[in-house]
Motif scaffolding. Structure first.
Motif, PDB file in Angstrom:
ATOM      1  N   ALA A 106       1.020  -0.955   0.081  1.00 22.34           N
ATOM      2  CA  ALA A 106       0.051   0.057   0.104  1.00 22.34           C
ATOM      3  C   ALA A 106       0.951   1.180   0.034  1.00 22.34           C
ATOM      4  O   ALA A 106       2.178   1.016   0.433  1.00 22.34           O
ATOM      5  CB  ALA A 106      -0.892  -0.040   1.210  1.00 22.34           C
ATOM      6  N   PRO A 107       0.351   2.073  -0.445  1.00 22.55           N
ATOM      7  CA  PRO A 107       1.183   3.661  -0.674  1.00 22.55           C
ATOM      8  C   PRO A 107       1.420   4.468   0.604  1.00 22.55           C
ATOM      9  O   PRO A 107       2.698   4.843   0.657  1.00 22.55           O
ATOM     10  CB  PRO A 107       0.284   4.277  -1.689  1.00 22.55           C
ATOM     11  CG  PRO A 107      -0.869   4.080  -1.422  1.00 22.55           C
ATOM     12  CD  PRO A 107      -0.951   2.687  -1.119  1.00 22.55           C
ATOM     13  N   VAL A 108       0.767   4.542   1.609  1.00 22.12           N
ATOM     14  CA  VAL A 108       1.091   5.239   2.597  1.00 22.12           C
ATOM     15  C   VAL A 108       2.409   4.825   3.582  1.00 22.12           C
ATOM     16  O   VAL A 108       3.185   5.756   3.963  1.00 22.12           O
ATOM     17  CB  VAL A 108      -0.235   5.494   3.629  1.00 22.12           C
ATOM     18  CG1 VAL A 108       0.030   5.886   5.101  1.00 22.12           C
ATOM     19  CG2 VAL A 108      -1.279   6.250   2.913  1.00 22.12           C
ATOM     20  N   ARG A 123       3.495   3.587  -9.633  1.00 22.10           N
ATOM     21  CA  ARG A 123       1.958   3.915  -9.473  1.00 22.10           C
ATOM     22  C   ARG A 123       1.160   2.868  -8.719  1.00 22.10           C
ATOM     23  O   ARG A 123       1.335   1.908  -9.125  1.00 22.10           O
ATOM     24  CB  ARG A 123       1.115   4.244 -10.883  1.00 22.10           C
ATOM     25  CG  ARG A 123       0.072   4.960 -10.467  1.00 22.10           C
ATOM     26  CD  ARG A 123      -0.545   5.270 -11.700  1.00 22.10           C
ATOM     27  NE  ARG A 123      -0.868   4.274 -13.053  1.00 22.10           N
ATOM     28  CZ  ARG A 123      -1.206   4.542 -14.102  1.00 22.10           C
ATOM     29  NH1 ARG A 123      -1.106   5.762 -14.533  1.00 22.10           N
ATOM     30  NH2 ARG A 123      -1.254   3.390 -14.831  1.00 22.10           N
ATOM     31  N   TYR A 124       0.537   3.444  -7.671  1.00 24.02           N
ATOM     32  CA  TYR A 124      -0.392   2.605  -6.919  1.00 24.02           C
ATOM     33  C   TYR A 124      -1.694   3.094  -7.529  1.00 24.02           C
ATOM     34  O   TYR A 124      -2.116   4.331  -7.485  1.00 24.02           O
ATOM     35  CB  TYR A 124      -0.264   2.648  -5.558  1.00 24.02           C
ATOM     36  CG  TYR A 124       1.088   1.997  -4.780  1.00 24.02           C
ATOM     37  CD1 TYR A 124       0.942   1.006  -3.946  1.00 24.02           C
ATOM     38  CD2 TYR A 124       2.068   2.841  -4.960  1.00 24.02           C
ATOM     39  CE1 TYR A 124       1.877   0.595  -3.368  1.00 24.02           C
ATOM     40  CE2 TYR A 124       3.122   2.223  -4.002  1.00 24.02           C
ATOM     41  CZ  TYR A 124       3.074   1.209  -3.370  1.00 24.02           C
ATOM     42  OH  TYR A 124       4.272   0.596  -2.675  1.00 24.02           O
ATOM     43  N   ARG A 125      -2.592   2.168  -7.885  1.00 19.86           N
ATOM     44  CA  ARG A 125      -3.892   2.427  -8.214  1.00 19.86           C
ATOM     45  C   ARG A 125      -5.009   1.561  -7.217  1.00 19.86           C
ATOM     46  O   ARG A 125      -4.471   0.357  -7.098  1.00 19.86           O
ATOM     47  CB  ARG A 125      -4.290   1.997  -9.654  1.00 19.86           C
ATOM     48  CG  ARG A 125      -3.744   2.879 -10.743  1.00 19.86           C
ATOM     49  CD  ARG A 125      -4.310   2.986 -12.066  1.00 19.86           C
ATOM     50  NE  ARG A 125      -4.044   1.583 -12.507  1.00 19.86           N
ATOM     51  CZ  ARG A 125      -4.784   0.526 -12.580  1.00 19.86           C
ATOM     52  NH1 ARG A 125      -6.169   0.769 -12.531  1.00 19.86           N
ATOM     53  NH2 ARG A 125      -4.527  -0.428 -13.265  1.00 19.86           N
ATOM     54  N   ARG A 126      -5.861   2.123  -6.615  1.00 18.94           N
ATOM     55  CA  ARG A 126      -6.841   1.419  -6.077  1.00 18.94           C
ATOM     56  C   ARG A 126      -7.658   0.647  -6.780  1.00 18.94           C
ATOM     57  O   ARG A 126      -8.262   1.359  -7.902  1.00 18.94           O
ATOM     58  CB  ARG A 126      -7.725   2.410  -5.158  1.00 18.94           C
ATOM     59  CG  ARG A 126      -8.594   1.760  -3.919  1.00 18.94           C
ATOM     60  CD  ARG A 126      -9.213   2.705  -3.252  1.00 18.94           C
ATOM     61  NE  ARG A 126      -8.468   3.481  -2.403  1.00 18.94           N
ATOM     62  CZ  ARG A 126      -7.856   3.183  -1.124  1.00 18.94           C
ATOM     63  NH1 ARG A 126      -8.150   2.041  -0.693  1.00 18.94           N
ATOM     64  NH2 ARG A 126      -7.275   4.231  -0.549  1.00 18.94           N
ATOM     65  N   THR A 127      -8.116  -0.477  -6.603  1.00 11.34           N
ATOM     66  CA  THR A 127      -8.653  -1.314  -7.640  1.00 11.34           C
ATOM     67  C   THR A 127      -9.642  -2.372  -6.737  1.00 11.34           C
ATOM     68  O   THR A 127      -9.639  -2.634  -5.523  1.00 11.34           O
ATOM     69  CB  THR A 127      -7.658  -2.505  -8.279  1.00 11.34           C
ATOM     70  OG1 THR A 127      -7.181  -3.221  -7.195  1.00 11.34           O
ATOM     71  CG2 THR A 127      -6.646  -1.792  -9.236  1.00 11.34           C
ATOM     72  N   GLY A 132      -6.119  -4.188  -1.959  1.00  7.94           N
ATOM     73  CA  GLY A 132      -6.889  -3.261  -2.836  1.00  7.94           C
ATOM     74  C   GLY A 132      -6.033  -2.289  -3.476  1.00  7.94           C
ATOM     75  O   GLY A 132      -6.595  -1.318  -4.312  1.00  7.94           O
ATOM     76  N   TRP A 133      -4.804  -2.564  -3.826  1.00  8.34           N
ATOM     77  CA  TRP A 133      -3.968  -1.729  -4.673  1.00  8.34           C
ATOM     78  C   TRP A 133      -3.096  -2.603  -5.585  1.00  8.34           C
ATOM     79  O   TRP A 133      -2.544  -3.454  -5.273  1.00  8.34           O
ATOM     80  CB  TRP A 133      -2.770  -1.037  -3.817  1.00  8.34           C
ATOM     81  CG  TRP A 133      -3.567   0.073  -2.697  1.00  8.34           C
ATOM     82  CD1 TRP A 133      -3.708  -0.314  -1.467  1.00  8.34           C
ATOM     83  CD2 TRP A 133      -3.734   1.326  -3.090  1.00  8.34           C
ATOM     84  NE1 TRP A 133      -4.250   1.016  -0.633  1.00  8.34           N
ATOM     85  CE2 TRP A 133      -4.382   2.105  -1.964  1.00  8.34           C
ATOM     86  CE3 TRP A 133      -3.726   2.241  -4.142  1.00  8.34           C
ATOM     87  CZ2 TRP A 133      -4.650   3.114  -1.854  1.00  8.34           C
ATOM     88  CZ3 TRP A 133      -4.018   3.467  -3.900  1.00  8.34           C
ATOM     89  CH2 TRP A 133      -4.497   3.786  -2.985  1.00  8.34           C
TER      90      TRP A 133
END
Length: 238
Positions: free
Chosen positions: A37-39, A210-214, A230-231
């Protein structure tokens, strides 16, 4: 003896193209080691910027759209980054507040030149509760409270003298009433739909992750890409 003549200013184009970027050793970034996850990665990169002595690493650009759909941008400070998203605050009656009320979507940009790193965030924006907004303001400095109590943000002010008078009065009130209310002060959260991490390279082999929420495919329950939690993570050409 005559005074020495002032040096002739260089043309802007000459001055501009004489500038150099990343005249320092830049860190490596292996996207294969990035978290799911990005955070958490943002937290690590932010700590790295602080350790590198990057001035104001919490400064970020905030882009919104006005009533005509035209872009608007300004620089402000990050207040938090957690599982909810990226937090900032402003007056709901400011230009950005009106824009977010009409079009609750925004983009953020962080740039840490000491490390050649950028982070870009895009997503919907939500307003925090009045209690959270109040706590946000009063967790900050007296100066921040004074600024929140000064005038009406984004409205026309008649003169610098009027600004100074209002600011002086706001400072006096902030010192005398440290729990004073600023009713329009609002904390916002950008809930990231996309987060991109950019690591610059002196040879221009920049790494962009790039992280995209999916969401799972409703028909098959399957997801594409190296997705976890979820990413989806994707490498982009620089």
């Amino acid at each position: 003896m005559s005074e020495a003549a002032a040096p002739t200013p260089r043309p802007f184009s000459v001055l501009l193209h004489a500038q150099r970027v990343w005249d320092t050793e830049l860190p490596d970034f292996d996207p294969a080691t990035a978290p799911a996850a990005p955070v958490p990665l943002f937290h690590a990169w932010f700590a790295g910027a602080v350790a590198a002595g990057q001035p104001e690493p919490h400064a970020m650009t905030l882009a919104t759209a006005d009533a005509d759909g035209l872009p608007d941008v300004r620089t402000l400070l990050l207040h938090d980054a957690d599982e909810r998203g990226f937090h900032f605050a402003s007056h709901a009656t400011s230009a950005k507040g009106h824009q977010l009320a009409a079009r609750p979507y925004a983009a953020l940009g962080f740039y840490w030149p000491s490390l050649g790193r950028q982070v870009r965030v895009r997503g919907p924006v939500t307003r925090c509760t009045p209690a959270e907004s109040h706590a946000d303001l009063h967790a900050r400095s007296t100066g921040a409270l004074a600024a929140a109590l000064t005038g009406t943000q984004s409205e026309v002010v008649e003169s610098v003298a009027a600004l100074h008078r209002a600011a002086d009065a706001a400072w006096e009130r902030a010192r005398a009433e440290p729990d004073a209310e600023a009713p329009t002060w609002t904390r916002y959260v950008v809930e990231p739909a996309e987060v991109e991490f950019f690591q610059g390279d002196a040879r221009r082999r920049h790494i962009r992750l790039r992280y995209r929420r999916t969401e799972a495919d409703t028909a098959t329950g399957s997801q594409t890409g190296p997705e976890t939690g979820g990413w989806t993570r994707e490498l982009l050409w620089p």
